[in-house]
Design a protein around this motif. Structure first.
Motif, PDB file in Angstrom:
ATOM      1  N   ARG A  26       0.829  -1.203   0.000  1.00 30.51           N
ATOM      2  CA  ARG A  26       0.000   0.000   0.000  1.00 30.51           C
ATOM      3  C   ARG A  26       0.869   1.262   0.000  1.00 30.51           C
ATOM      4  O   ARG A  26       0.636   2.209  -0.712  1.00 30.51           O
ATOM      5  N   PHE A 218      -3.838 -13.210   1.053  1.00 27.24           N
ATOM      6  CA  PHE A 218      -4.298 -14.407   1.748  1.00 27.24           C
ATOM      7  C   PHE A 218      -5.643 -14.195   2.443  1.00 27.24           C
ATOM      8  O   PHE A 218      -6.632 -14.863   2.136  1.00 27.24           O
ATOM      9  N   PHE A 219      -5.686 -13.247   3.405  1.00 24.05           N
ATOM     10  CA  PHE A 219      -6.937 -12.985   4.112  1.00 24.05           C
ATOM     11  C   PHE A 219      -7.893 -12.206   3.209  1.00 24.05           C
ATOM     12  O   PHE A 219      -7.450 -11.488   2.314  1.00 24.05           O
ATOM     13  N   ALA A 221      -9.319  -9.513   3.722  1.00 16.50           N
ATOM     14  CA  ALA A 221      -8.960  -8.091   3.712  1.00 16.50           C
ATOM     15  C   ALA A 221      -7.784  -7.830   2.776  1.00 16.50           C
ATOM     16  O   ALA A 221      -7.707  -6.774   2.129  1.00 16.50           O
ATOM     17  N   ASP A 222      -6.851  -8.775   2.701  1.00 16.57           N
ATOM     18  CA  ASP A 222      -5.713  -8.642   1.779  1.00 16.57           C
ATOM     19  C   ASP A 222      -6.204  -8.678   0.340  1.00 16.57           C
ATOM     20  O   ASP A 222      -5.741  -7.927  -0.518  1.00 16.57           O
ATOM     21  N   ALA A 245     -14.129 -17.811   2.020  1.00  8.06           N
ATOM     22  CA  ALA A 245     -13.742 -16.864   3.072  1.00  8.06           C
ATOM     23  C   ALA A 245     -14.151 -15.449   2.684  1.00  8.06           C
ATOM     24  O   ALA A 245     -14.646 -14.676   3.508  1.00  8.06           O
TER      25      ALA A 245
ATOM     26  N   ALA B  51      -6.389 -20.205   9.905  1.00  7.36           N
ATOM     27  CA  ALA B  51      -6.063 -18.770   9.968  1.00  7.36           C
ATOM     28  C   ALA B  51      -7.169 -17.957   9.299  1.00  7.36           C
ATOM     29  O   ALA B  51      -7.595 -16.920   9.817  1.00  7.36           O
ATOM     30  N   LEU B  52      -7.649 -18.448   8.158  1.00  9.34           N
ATOM     31  CA  LEU B  52      -8.739 -17.753   7.469  1.00  9.34           C
ATOM     32  C   LEU B  52      -9.993 -17.729   8.352  1.00  9.34           C
ATOM     33  O   LEU B  52     -10.649 -16.701   8.478  1.00  9.34           O
ATOM     34  N   ALA B  55      -9.529 -15.387  11.442  1.00  9.83           N
ATOM     35  CA  ALA B  55      -9.613 -13.969  11.057  1.00  9.83           C
ATOM     36  C   ALA B  55     -11.076 -13.571  10.866  1.00  9.83           C
ATOM     37  O   ALA B  55     -11.505 -12.483  11.257  1.00  9.83           O
ATOM     38  N   THR B  65     -10.330  -6.147  11.642  1.00  4.46           N
ATOM     39  CA  THR B  65      -9.973  -6.825  10.406  1.00  4.46           C
ATOM     40  C   THR B  65      -8.500  -7.216  10.419  1.00  4.46           C
ATOM     41  O   THR B  65      -7.632  -6.381  10.655  1.00  4.46           O
ATOM     42  N   ILE B  66      -8.239  -8.497  10.188  1.00  3.91           N
ATOM     43  CA  ILE B  66      -6.859  -8.998  10.133  1.00  3.91           C
ATOM     44  C   ILE B  66      -6.371  -8.901   8.689  1.00  3.91           C
ATOM     45  O   ILE B  66      -7.097  -9.281   7.763  1.00  3.91           O
ATOM     46  N   SER B  67      -5.183  -8.387   8.519  1.00  2.55           N
ATOM     47  CA  SER B  67      -4.648  -8.243   7.166  1.00  2.55           C
ATOM     48  C   SER B  67      -3.161  -8.542   7.160  1.00  2.55           C
ATOM     49  O   SER B  67      -2.440  -8.183   8.087  1.00  2.55           O
ATOM     50  N   SER B  68      -2.682  -9.185   6.098  1.00  2.00           N
ATOM     51  CA  SER B  68      -1.243  -9.476   5.979  1.00  2.00           C
ATOM     52  C   SER B  68      -0.446  -8.211   5.763  1.00  2.00           C
ATOM     53  O   SER B  68       0.773  -8.233   5.805  1.00  2.00           O
ATOM     54  N   GLU B  69      -1.120  -7.104   5.468  1.00  2.00           N
ATOM     55  CA  GLU B  69      -0.380  -5.870   5.222  1.00  2.00           C
ATOM     56  C   GLU B  69       0.177  -5.313   6.524  1.00  2.00           C
ATOM     57  O   GLU B  69       1.041  -4.446   6.510  1.00  2.00           O
ATOM     58  N   ILE B  73       2.266  -9.414  11.053  1.00  2.00           N
ATOM     59  CA  ILE B  73       1.214 -10.426  10.985  1.00  2.00           C
ATOM     60  C   ILE B  73       1.652 -11.775  11.547  1.00  2.00           C
ATOM     61  O   ILE B  73       0.888 -12.441  12.239  1.00  2.00           O
ATOM     62  N   PHE B  77      -0.195 -13.588  14.928  1.00  4.88           N
ATOM     63  CA  PHE B  77      -0.807 -14.910  14.900  1.00  4.88           C
ATOM     64  C   PHE B  77       0.023 -15.962  15.634  1.00  4.88           C
ATOM     65  O   PHE B  77      -0.305 -17.130  15.613  1.00  4.88           O
TER      66      PHE B  77
END
Lengths: 462, 93
Positions: A26, A218-219, A221-222, A245, B51-52, B55, B65-69, B73, B77
């Protein structure tokens, strides 16, 4: 067979300044243009130590594609292991001696020569020496580009060699089917080492010239963030697991032009739900590591599959083989298909899953579909206990079905399947052991049939 | 990682219960989670699909909200206490 032997460009969809990879995050969003990509790949092809084979362990799609392209330019065959485990690499290296690993990050326990790709080639700003204009590398169509590996029935990785011209041809066929254009961006949740991921997130961008997000979100939100950042018409390349998901996440989604799903059967209900929640079309690809992608369907609306335009099915005894301009030779399919008069086909099940009980034939996949259609069954699968070569006595069934007992399952199956196929043994579990791609491995299922997994939840036999 | 200044919302016990119910661990015979024990890989043995699901449960229960950004991360976890601290910090923000 209409195999080409003429050289093909490394980047058939070349347009110098067009973005090929959306890299960074981002905060630091960057773009690698077509020109930059072929320049860096050329530089890297000279910077790598010499070896006959290259195990590509890069996680990030940009680095992965650079290592793959560098190998093509210098004639090093890439090897794509089915996972990033050191043990798998070591096993592959037993058959491919002159090998190095290339990675974009730490790899635990690797005992093979390892090249950190980021040490070999720095990210440079446009105009830097590494981005000097170089001529388009040409790759002979019959170049062995990479070898894919699948877990063989013997437990050893089984090799599947792939040729450059065929890869370009298959990507072009996919592009015609899905009407991909250069102004789209692909966002993929699947690894590039997987055949489906390689085709859709590497070969399609190279062939069509469209851009792809380097990261693997992955998630949910990602995935949403990656979609939001992507310019142009967005194409999400994913699997039923990730799609499910996303649908459940309760997020607001940006406009998505289309979703493509593969690696495991996509339930029609999930396809419909995804189309509604994501306001998009969900298309499903059919293929295999051996054949590449060869057919598709609009799962929410149709059950029949349509072959890609150059694919021709050829009945071959009890099985069907396919030919195509992107296949070196006819490829026998492991699945049981029913060809329809309009040229489409129905997928009936995996050959390995065809079973016989009391002289009657059925497909395990089909039985499992019936099981999953029962109200209250969240997930479930039929399995043949014991060795597959042995004569099937009775089937077993593993289900995720909170609150249900044996009688409820049998009642649900009544009328849907021949009583011969009723499970003798039912094991209730909290989750089926699906791997990252959503697949179920027989060995994992068999483990669930071991007595330790009995939950005392009505799994008695007689 | 754990915030000890004041009783924060949610408590580590509440997040523990959320994990046990969301991942249906009780059916697998797991009724409690070590606050600092590893969740994934060799620890509790959770996988990427867990994990999915986790979250998803956290976002539904706490609106986080969980995010890899998030650059941390992996650390978030890593354990129950880290996850709890992260949820608390996000809700306080």
């Amino acid at each position: 067979m209409s195999k080409q032997s003429s050289p093909l460009p490394l980047l058939p969809g070349f347009e110098a300044e067009h973005a090929l990879f959306e890299t960074g995050s981002r905060a630091t969003q960057q773009i690698a243009s077509h020109q930059e990509f072929i320049s860096k790949a050329t530089v890297l092809s000279r910077a790598l130590p010499s070896s006959q084979y290259l195990i590509n362990l890069c996680d990030d799609r940009y680095w992965f594609a650079l290592a793959f392209a560098a190998g093509l330019i210098r004639g090093t065959v890439s090897l794509f292991p089915p996972n990033r485990l050191a043990a798998t690499c070591h096993e592959i290296a037993r058959d491919y001696h002159d090998v190095m690993c290339v990675s974009d990050g730490h790899v635990d326990g690797i005992e093979l020569p390892l090249v950190q790709i980021k040490d070999r080639i720095q990210i440079k700003t446009p105009g830097d020496a590494a981005n000097a204009v170089v001529p388009m590398p040409l790759i002979a169509a019959d170049t062995e580009a990479f070898i894919a590996f699948t877990s063989g029935s013997t437990g050893r990785p089984r090799p599947h060699p792939k040729y450059w011209g065929d890869l370009v041809g298959c990507a072009a066929a996919a592009a015609r089917r899905f009407r991909f254009t250069a102004d789209s961006t692909i966002i993929a949740t699947v690894p590039p080492q997987h055949m489906y991921g390689l085709e859709l997130s590497i070969m399609v961008p190279l062939t069509v010239g469209l851009s792809v997000t380097a990261a693997r979100p992955f998630f949910p939100a990602d995935i949403r963030a990656a979609l939001s950042r992507a310019p142009g018409a967005r194409i999400l390349v994913t699997t039923p697991v990730h799609l499910s998901a996303c649908v459940e996440a309760g997020l607001e989604w940006p406009a998505i032009d289309m979703v493509i799903s593969a690696t495991a059967p996509l339930p029609k209900t999930l396809a419909k739900r995804a189309e509604s929640v994501l306001s998009t079309r969900v298309l499903e690809i059919y293929g295999s590591t051996e054949s590449g992608s060869i057919a598709s369907r609009h799962t929410a609306r149709e059950t029949a599959w349509r072959w890609y335009d150059t694919v021709v099915p050829r009945p071959d005894g009890t099985r069907i083989a396919v030919t195509a301009d992107f296949l070196h030779e006819p490829v026998p399919l492991a699945d049981v298909l029913q060809l329809e008069e309009d040229g489409r086909f129905q997928l009936l099940g995996r050959e390995a899953e065809m079973i016989k009980v009391g002289g009657k034939r059925a497909s395990l996949a089909d039985l499992s579909l019936k099981l999953n259609a029962i109200d209250g069954v969240r997930d479930g699968v039929f399995i043949v206990p014991g060795e597959p070569q042995q004569r099937v006595e009775r089937l077993a069934l593993i289900a995720v079905a909170p609150g249900m007992n044996r009688q409820a399952i049998i009642t649900g199956l009544a009328g849907q399947i021949d009583p011969l196929f009723y499970p003798r043994r039912i094991v209730f579990v909290d989750r089926l052991p699906r791997n990252e791609a959503g697949k179920l491995l027989r060995e994992d299922l068999l483990r669930l049939l071991e007595p330790a997994h009995d939950r005392g939840n009505e799994d008695d036999a007689d | 990682m754990q915030d000890t200044a004041a009783p924060a919302d949610p408590t580590i016990e509440q997040v523990e219960q959320l994990m046990i119910s969301a991942l249906r661990l009780e059916e697998a015979g797991i009724t409690e989670i070590q606050p600092d024990g590893a969740l994934f890989g060799s620890g509790l043995g959770l996988d990427s699909i867990d994990a999915l699901e986790l979250a998803l449960a956290i976002s539904k229960a706490y609106g986080v909200t969980i995010s890899s950004e998030d650059p941390n991360i992996q650390e978030i976890f890593a354990s129950l206490e880290n996850i709890t601290a992260y949820i608390q910090s996000q809700r306080a923000a």
